[in-house]
Design a protein around this motif. Structure first.
Motif, PDB file in Angstrom:
ATOM      1  N   LYS A   1       8.534 -37.288   7.378  1.00  0.00           N
ATOM      2  CA  LYS A   1       9.223 -37.507   6.103  1.00  0.00           C
ATOM      3  C   LYS A   1      10.517 -38.283   6.287  1.00  0.00           C
ATOM      4  N   ASN A   2      11.276 -37.988   7.341  1.00  0.00           N
ATOM      5  CA  ASN A   2      12.547 -38.701   7.513  1.00  0.00           C
ATOM      6  C   ASN A   2      12.325 -40.197   7.756  1.00  0.00           C
ATOM      7  N   HIS A   3      11.187 -40.566   8.347  1.00  0.00           N
ATOM      8  CA  HIS A   3      10.894 -41.989   8.513  1.00  0.00           C
ATOM      9  C   HIS A   3      10.572 -42.633   7.163  1.00  0.00           C
ATOM     10  N   LEU A   4       9.861 -41.880   6.338  1.00  0.00           N
ATOM     11  CA  LEU A   4       9.554 -42.389   4.997  1.00  0.00           C
ATOM     12  C   LEU A   4      10.851 -42.561   4.195  1.00  0.00           C
ATOM     13  N   VAL A   5      11.768 -41.609   4.345  1.00  0.00           N
ATOM     14  CA  VAL A   5      13.049 -41.717   3.635  1.00  0.00           C
ATOM     15  C   VAL A   5      13.850 -42.913   4.158  1.00  0.00           C
ATOM     16  N   ALA A   6      13.760 -43.165   5.461  1.00  0.00           N
ATOM     17  CA  ALA A   6      14.433 -44.344   6.033  1.00  0.00           C
ATOM     18  C   ALA A   6      13.896 -45.618   5.376  1.00  0.00           C
ATOM     19  N   GLU A   7      12.600 -45.645   5.116  1.00  0.00           N
ATOM     20  CA  GLU A   7      12.002 -46.818   4.462  1.00  0.00           C
ATOM     21  C   GLU A   7      12.508 -46.956   3.017  1.00  0.00           C
TER      22      GLU A   7
ATOM     23  N   THR B   1      15.623 -32.021  -0.391  1.00  0.00           N
ATOM     24  CA  THR B   1      15.790 -33.401   0.084  1.00  0.00           C
ATOM     25  C   THR B   1      14.632 -33.744   1.034  1.00  0.00           C
ATOM     26  N   TRP B   2      14.835 -33.690   2.367  1.00  0.00           N
ATOM     27  CA  TRP B   2      13.723 -34.015   3.273  1.00  0.00           C
ATOM     28  C   TRP B   2      13.914 -33.285   4.601  1.00  0.00           C
ATOM     29  N   ASP B   3      12.859 -33.306   5.403  1.00  0.00           N
ATOM     30  CA  ASP B   3      12.930 -32.784   6.763  1.00  0.00           C
ATOM     31  C   ASP B   3      12.177 -33.769   7.652  1.00  0.00           C
TER      32      ASP B   3
END
Lengths: 394, 394
Positions: free
Chosen positions: B193-199, B234-236
């Motif tokens: 998920k944190n990579h998706l949020v980075a995108e 938020t995200w993990d």
């Protein structure tokens, strides 16, 4: 942030509650209304971007803390805090941002239900999330209660970090190292600032192969050239230019724990005054780190730093650091101790501070900082390992 | 955010000031202390992440607004606001987060200097950045003044957007379209998920070839599976999994103007109840958009939406939208009108709202939303163009 698994052990949350109750007793406070989201999270594990509506954790004379907020956020409280179902309470959704009703009317009702309508109630009077209206409403609804200012009462309990908290902060340190490396890798003439900021976020969020990054409580502050004379500008979409410095005040964040770290980059030939200032600041930083030992005060660290600056003929005042750890927007500081002359707070092992020497002249700014842990003895430990020298790009 | 160039014309700032003074007069307020950073920026152009310390814009009975804050942020006020040197005032840095001194002692001094110590003073009593302590201090220091609650007085003046503001919001719409496209491009089983949020951040910050993105006032809310039953997680760093939905409550932002837009994605075969809910929500959204016309009320839009849901047997209450525009953390809403039953605010052309139907069951959440502009006549215009259907990935 993993659902149903709190960030810390139940024993650690209980210890935090015990410390908080001791501080309440000392301050003559029977009931504490905690509105700082960092304090709410530290006491219960609760995590969520819900602090834009009224919410609180209530510490009664005994029993579990009570989480109180909007019903849809109560769901999040069940997932992220250790609290039992009975300790999660909510107010009806139509109280949100309603000009004729205020959630604190129902907070008062909750306190009456708990038999605390005449208690001495501590409130965080100078906190972002406890508005003047909250206090006015409580005063109106609970005429027999007495209100005490408990600003930073919980924050002070957070000053000395546990082993688990230090693990989180060291992870944040690994993340901020990668963020600065990314800046060094990609900054070049012509790169629009917003693209550079995208790279900083990318490094901060992806984190390492072992763990991902969280959002920092402050966005990257990255002003260039004359803009860097102002302390808190964010970014625009203009390209980096030769003959301009840019400072990067950024933090790695892991599960709400921060490791802020500032560095400065210059494209072209840096002005002699900036190099002179750097020499003074780096010597002052080293002097401060050496004084940042258990038993010394925050003020003494600042004195050591400013003494070097004065000796080198650099004018600087204001504070040069503050406690850090868990935090939510708008500030990653703990708002307790400050590294500034006269601050008599005594340093203890495992306190963590952002030692933040920044210089802002009329024409440019220069920042270099370290997030430090007070060691058991000897000088402070810097959590991150990033070269302090001005990064000079051709 | 370009230094020395304000975001809007001087004429527009003057018009805003005139509107604000008219509202003050109507409310019997002689002096207004504006602490909401969105209002400060809207009135003067001031931009910076400095709202974690006390700061304000003071509107006196005549003359320019007065910016007041920390000295280092006064530099930023010179760069980003239209105000003249005389209208930028500051308090000494050692008042920052100091437990024995409070900046509002000096705010009182400023008001005395302006001959306003007995004035009827409006304060934003239920704003994040006007603490209970601010009011207590003012009351103590200015015993002859009278204080009136001016919460949202300026926010209401912001409701109808100017042409230039709409240009900014349309740019934010172009950005949020790209953010959702990126989600569709990269989301897949196993992606942390944190990579998706980075995108998502990457798309939001890079913006388009013509303009870059700013930070949104709320970070991406992106919970998956059971976590999506809570509204504000938020995200993990856990990977996306088959058999889980994820909603994306995100906003494009251009120079502090927002275009929020929510969509939901499902990996695998979505449950029948989610598809049923979607059908109801999309029909309800269309019904609401049709009613969102000049002369109708916010409550009528909500009624149209909830009527469809009830007809379809979907239980939902709470509010389903709010005004949006310029904003700073922690909320991108304007905190004035709400799309909820009973809200009698009358819609006017060029008002902008986030129409935000979200459904949170015990097991999952589903969100689809539009940022709308009230047209001169006819149904509301959706600023962004993103397919509303649940995104289904194999």
């Amino acid at each position: 942030m993993t659902a149903t698994v709190t960030a810390f052990s139940l024993a650690e949350y209980q210890e935090r509650l015990t410390k908080t109750r001791a501080a309440m007793t000392k301050a003559g406070i029977e009931v504490l209304i905690v509105t700082d989201p960092s304090n709410m999270s530290w006491l219960t594990g609760y995590d969520g971007w819900s602090f834009y509506v009224h919410q609180a954790v209530v510490i009664l004379p005994e029993g579990e803390p009570v989480w109180w907020g909007r019903p849809m956020d109560g769901v999040g409280a069940r997932m992220t805090s250790y609290l039992s179902e009975d300790s999660i309470r909510s107010y009806p959704d139509h109280y949100v941002q309603n000009f004729t009703l205020h959630p604190y009317q129902l907070m008062a009702e909750l306190l009456r239900e708990f038999g605390q309508s005449s208690a001495r109630i501590g409130v965080e009077m100078d906190n972002y999330y406890f508005s003047a209206k909250c206090l006015e409403t409580l005063r109106q609804e609970l005429p027999n209660a007495r209100f005490a200012d408990a600003t930073a009462l919980v924050n002070w309990q957070r000053a000395v970090k546990s082993e688990q908290e230090l693990i989180f902060m060291r992870r944040a340190a690994r993340i901020v190292e990668r963020m600065h490396q990314r800046v060094r890798d990609v900054a070049e003439i012509g790169l629009p600032k917003n693209h550079l900021v995208a790279e900083i976020f990318d490094a901060g969020l992806r984190g390492t192969d072992e763990f991902g990054g969280d959002y920092a409580a402050i966005v990257p502050l990255t002003p260039s050239g004359p803009d860097s004379a102002a302390a808190h500008m964010t970014w625009d979409d203009r390209p980096l230019r030769r003959g301009e410095g840019t400072f990067f005040e950024i933090a790695g964040c892991y599960r709400r724990y921060h490791c802020p770290l500032s560095r400065t980059l210059y494209i072209g030939e840096p002005p002699a005054e900036m190099m002179h200032a750097q020499e003074a600041v780096l010597e002052g930083l080293a002097a401060g780190l050496d004084v940042a030992r258990p038993g010394n005060t925050c003020g003494e660290v600042a004195d050591a730093f400013f003494a070097v600056l004065r000796k080198r003929g650099v004018e600087k005042n204001g504070r040069t650091g503050y406690a850090v750890g868990i935090s939510y927007p708008p500030d990653w500081g703990e708002r307790t101790m400050s590294l500034r002359p006269g601050d008599k707070s005594v340093l203890m092992p495992n306190m963590t501070l952002h030692f933040m020497p920044g210089l802002w002249t009329d024409d440019w700014g220069y920042e270099v900082s370290e997030t430090i842990r007070i060691a058991d003895s000897g000088p402070a430990e810097c959590l991150a390992d990033v070269s302090r020298e001005l990064v000079i790009k051709p």
